[in-house]
Scaffold this motif. Structure first.
Motif, short mmCIF file in Angstrom:
data_model
loop_
_atom_site.label_atom_id
_atom_site.label_comp_id
_atom_site.label_asym_id
_atom_site.label_seq_id
_atom_site.Cartn_x
_atom_site.Cartn_y
_atom_site.Cartn_z
N GLY A 1 -17.42 -27.57 -21.08
CA GLY A 1 -16.49 -26.84 -20.22
C GLY A 1 -16.37 -25.38 -20.61
O GLY A 1 -15.30 -24.93 -20.94
N GLY B 1 -20.98 -28.90 -17.32
CA GLY B 1 -20.21 -27.83 -16.71
C GLY B 1 -20.77 -26.48 -17.13
O GLY B 1 -21.08 -26.28 -18.31
N GLY C 1 -20.63 -22.00 -16.71
CA GLY C 1 -19.79 -20.86 -16.38
C GLY C 1 -20.57 -19.58 -16.39
O GLY C 1 -21.65 -19.49 -17.00
N TRP D 1 -21.00 -29.63 -12.82
CA TRP D 1 -19.73 -28.95 -12.55
C TRP D 1 -19.92 -27.45 -12.71
O TRP D 1 -20.72 -27.00 -13.53
CB TRP D 1 -18.65 -29.40 -13.53
N LEU E 1 -17.54 -23.93 -13.36
CA LEU E 1 -16.23 -23.46 -13.78
C LEU E 1 -15.92 -22.12 -13.15
O LEU E 1 -16.81 -21.29 -12.96
CB LEU E 1 -16.16 -23.33 -15.30
N SER F 1 -12.25 -19.21 -12.60
CA SER F 1 -10.84 -18.97 -12.90
C SER F 1 -10.10 -18.23 -11.79
O SER F 1 -8.89 -18.37 -11.66
CB SER F 1 -10.70 -18.18 -14.21
N ALA G 1 -14.34 -26.97 -11.31
CA ALA G 1 -13.22 -26.98 -12.24
C ALA G 1 -12.61 -25.58 -12.23
O ALA G 1 -13.30 -24.59 -12.49
CB ALA G 1 -13.67 -27.35 -13.64
N ALA H 1 -10.08 -22.98 -13.79
CA ALA H 1 -9.43 -22.73 -15.07
C ALA H 1 -8.18 -21.88 -14.89
O ALA H 1 -8.18 -20.67 -15.12
CB ALA H 1 -10.40 -22.05 -16.03
#
Length: 334
Positions: free
Chosen positions: A76, A106, A108, A169, A171, A173, A189, A191
């Protein structure tokens, strides 16, 4: 609403233990959460950090998966800008195959460190600072799902024969990756713990619309990740939260030091100018803090507001005992 409760672990360097123990404490917490009924356990990636001790999530994922029975284990996330999509697909495909498909991949866009670490990770090449993230994410999905277009130069590469796929996944925000995640068919996901001020339910709406327009089958998973610290009393929970809140404030002030104890944070708070005290209070307001009943009430409200059935909690405390205690208390409502 029935909520699945998960964990995002940043592997904090607790002041209560020698720094070298931080990765081992992450494993200890993961084993506890496996017995308590948590749904997933994700580990984050940070480089050159004095606060977080996991620069290589794939190693912790593999170790945790080998020492747990039921919980899904994943990243993550992997900061994809530093890596080859093929190698990431191979690594997580192997882990998923060896662990009965319990593995989440996951990814990012953020670097997870400083500009200097990005340069060192890219050496002898130059870092692309996320400019190629969309292409990398698309290629990674193609490798994992074995569906790169026939005209793609890498379409004949076989990642692993008859391997089990990790769950993909993406990520984000503040919504920048939501459309890309939906278009490429990743689960998402969000954040909230990073930027609660700019984390809105409309991000999930954008994601769902892109998913539908891309023609993907099925219903994707949506997870909301929040900062949450639970204790027997609200007062104790707020006290324990001070360590993480002050770290965020200190970063804004250009300070870099080890985690402070809750009492040290209280002393620093009293010495701060009113403007910084207000910012500290604002950061604290973005956390879910309190007793198990208070935390669950807020999590249920957030799940309803964001239209998701899975909440992941991030818990950073000075004491490892306090972090374990927070997850034990939350699990009583599972």
């Amino acid at each position: 609403m029935s909520i699945k409760l998960s964990v995002v672990d940043q592997s904090p360097v607790h002041g209560s233990h020698p720094k070298i123990d931080a990765p081992r404490l992450t494993i200890e917490l993961a084993q506890l959460c496996d017995t308590l009924g948590y749904h997933r356990y994700w580990v984050a990636e940070h480089h050159d950090s004095i606060h977080f001790a996991n620069p290589c999530p794939e190693i912790l994922v593999a170790t945790i998966a080998s020492l747990t029975q039921n919980i899904r284990v994943g990243s993550g996330g992997v900061m994809l800008s530093h890596y080859s999509p093929l190698k990431v697909a191979e690594t997580f495909g192997m882990m998923a195959t060896l662990n009965n498909g319990r593995i989440d991949l996951g990814i990012g866009r953020a670097p997870g460190g400083t500009g200097l670490t990005s340069q060192a990770l890219a050496y002898p090449h130059q870092p692309h600072h996320g400019d190629l993230y969309a292409q990398q994410a698309q290629m990674l999905a193609g490798f994992v799902n074995a569906n790169l277009p026939a005209e793609h130069p890498y379409s004949r590469i076989n990642v692993l024969p008859d391997s089990i796929k990790p769950e993909l996944w993406m990520l984000g925000s503040s919504g920048g990756s939501a459309g890309l995640a939906g278009h490429l068919g990743y689960n998402i996901a969000l954040a909230r713990f990073i930027d609660p001020d700019n984390c809105h339910p409309s991000i999930f709406d954008t994601y769902s619309e892109e998913w539908k327009q891309a023609g993907h089958e099925g219903t994707p998973n949506k997870m909301l990740a929040i900062a949450c610290i639970c204790a027997d009393t609200e007062e104790e929970a707020k006290l324990r939260t001070g360590t993480a809140v002050y770290r965020k404030l200190a970063a804004q002030m250009g300070q870099r030091e080890d985690f402070l104890t809750p009492s040290q944070v209280q002393d620093r708070y009293r010495e701060l100018p009113a403007s910084y005290q207000a910012e500290y209070d604002h950061i604290l307001n973005g956390y879910t803090v309190g007793t198990p009943d208070q935390c669950w009430q807020e999590m249920e409200q957030l799940a309803s507001q964001f239209g998701c059935d899975e909440i992941a909690t991030v818990c950073v405390t000075y004491s490892h005992h306090d972090r374990m205690d927070s997850y034990r208390l939350l699990a009583k409502h599972l």
